[in-house]
Structure formats: structure tokens, C-alpha cells
Design an enzyme around this catalytic site. Sequence first.
Site, short mmCIF file in Angstrom:
data_model
loop_
_atom_site.label_atom_id
_atom_site.label_comp_id
_atom_site.label_asym_id
_atom_site.label_seq_id
_atom_site.Cartn_x
_atom_site.Cartn_y
_atom_site.Cartn_z
N ASP A 11 38.15 78.85 57.75
CA ASP A 11 39.30 79.63 58.23
C ASP A 11 39.21 81.07 57.73
O ASP A 11 38.90 81.31 56.56
CB ASP A 11 40.59 79.01 57.66
CG ASP A 11 41.53 78.54 58.73
OD1 ASP A 11 41.39 78.95 59.90
OD2 ASP A 11 42.42 77.73 58.39
N GLU A 29 48.38 73.80 67.76
CA GLU A 29 49.23 73.22 66.71
C GLU A 29 50.70 73.21 67.15
O GLU A 29 51.24 74.25 67.57
CB GLU A 29 49.06 74.04 65.41
CG GLU A 29 49.91 73.50 64.26
CD GLU A 29 49.51 74.03 62.89
OE1 GLU A 29 48.46 74.70 62.78
OE2 GLU A 29 50.25 73.76 61.93
#
Length: 271
Positions: free
Chosen positions: A92, A189
Site C-alpha cells: 500500500d 471497499e
Amino acid sequence: MVYATLALEKPITTYRLNKMKQAGEKFVTIALYDAHMAAMAERCGVEVVLVGDSLGMTVLGFDSTIPVTMEHMIYHVEAVKRGNHKSLIIGDMPFMTYATPEQALHNAGRLMQAGAQMVKLEGGLWLCPTVEQLAQRGIPVCGHLGLTPQSVHKLGGFRVQGRSDQQAKQLLDEALALAAAGADLLVLECVPAALAQSISQVLSIPVIGIGAGAGTDAQVLVINDILGLTEHPPSFSKNFLREAGDIPGAMQQFVRDVKSGVFPSAEQSFN
Ligand code: KIV
């Protein structure tokens, strides 16, 4: 503990993940942060390991992902890489380390040299020129849309995204634009299950869902949620340790339940 049936045989590539999407075969992703769990993930057949900036909250004790730095990410990517040689490892990019394409190239290069095979960035249309530049220079990219935790203060909290028609259309447009810019994977998400399913069907690249229903090409959960370590776990997650009784068993059950379509159920999804 029967690892043999699930263990990864060969290193996972984006080519393989695309083939799995085309064949309608679900793949599994876990966000985890250390060598030991990474090794177990390989033995349990977890195709993709995400070294998520969620480590700010799950490991480092921050109350959001915003304080996470490149140094934190590099430290954990290196650890995960030491433990796992077959899962595809995504690193990430932390908050404000990819605000411009130049900054993104520099920092993505550091994560790749630490052992990541792909980088993940949160954002929509504004990110497309950056994705294009990373892709052109040989850096695979995973996009991240819907609830993007680095923007939690702008979004007004950890809330489901894409519920209005306008938001849903925007999410679809952004997903298509990221794929056209060269993204290889997309995380969705906390979006309604029907929307995530239709985005997954329209996109040629694999879509990994979290709180996005069962219609995506893959699922991701954070290891702390799988193991029941989170004090207030999100409603879309599941404590797999409770039934499995031990940690390898919990990981294997997650893998099996994703692949067979048992997880996530309707209660673990949003309308
Ligand atoms: O940081 C992370 O772990 C993530 C996943 C929850 C998708 O972004």
C-alpha cells in the site's frame, strides 16, 4: 492441519489472476504484515497478500491510516517478502506519498525494491495520469475505490459508498477509467453488493471486494478480523478462528469459504 491440498504450487502472477477471473474462479487476498503470517498464507493457498496501510491501526496503534509512512510500509513489505515466495504481494502507498505522479513514481519504486510486486493507491479520476505513468514504467497497480480510508475525514467517517444513483455512476466511471489507465486490479471497499457485482462484470481486470458482497472476483479481509483480534470488528468481516480453533485452520476456512462462495453471506454485505 492439512495444508497440502491448498498450498500454492507456483508463484501467482497477474496473468494467472486474469485467467481465474475469466474462468469464474474466485481468488483470496489477506491483508497481513509479518513474515510468519505471510508464510502461513502461502501454505494456505492465499493468492494475494496485501501489506495494507491498515497496519497503522492493526499493528501500530494509530486511530486511522493517515500517520502511516513509507518507512513503516517498507519495513513490513520486507518482512512479508521474507516469509512468502508464491503469493502476489501488494504494498500500500501511504497517505500523501502519491499526491503527484513524480512522487508516486519515486515511492512506488521504493516499495517494489522492498519486495512488493504491485502497489495500491486510493482514488479515482484524479489518479489516472499517475496510474498511467506507473504502468508505463513497469509498476503494476491496484486501484482502491468506494470507502477509501485515507480520505476518512473527507468522507465523514467509515461509511458505505455508492448508494445514490449518482455515486454509483461515478464509481463505475472511475473503475473503468482506472482500468483504462493501466490498473491491473481494483479493490472495492464498502459498496452495495449489486453495484460491486455489476462493476466486476463490466471490468476486464479482477475486482477484489471487502464489504462489497459476493459478486466480486475475489475477497480480502484483514488478518486481525479473521482471527477475532479486533475489538469492534466491521459487520462485513468474520471471526474464522472461533469455529476453526487454531490460526492455520482459520486461514484455511477463509480460503475455502471464499472459493466456494460461502463468504461473504448476505449479512456480511450491504444493500
Ligand atoms: O489497508 C488495507 O488493509 C486495505 C484493505 C482493507 C483493502 O486497504
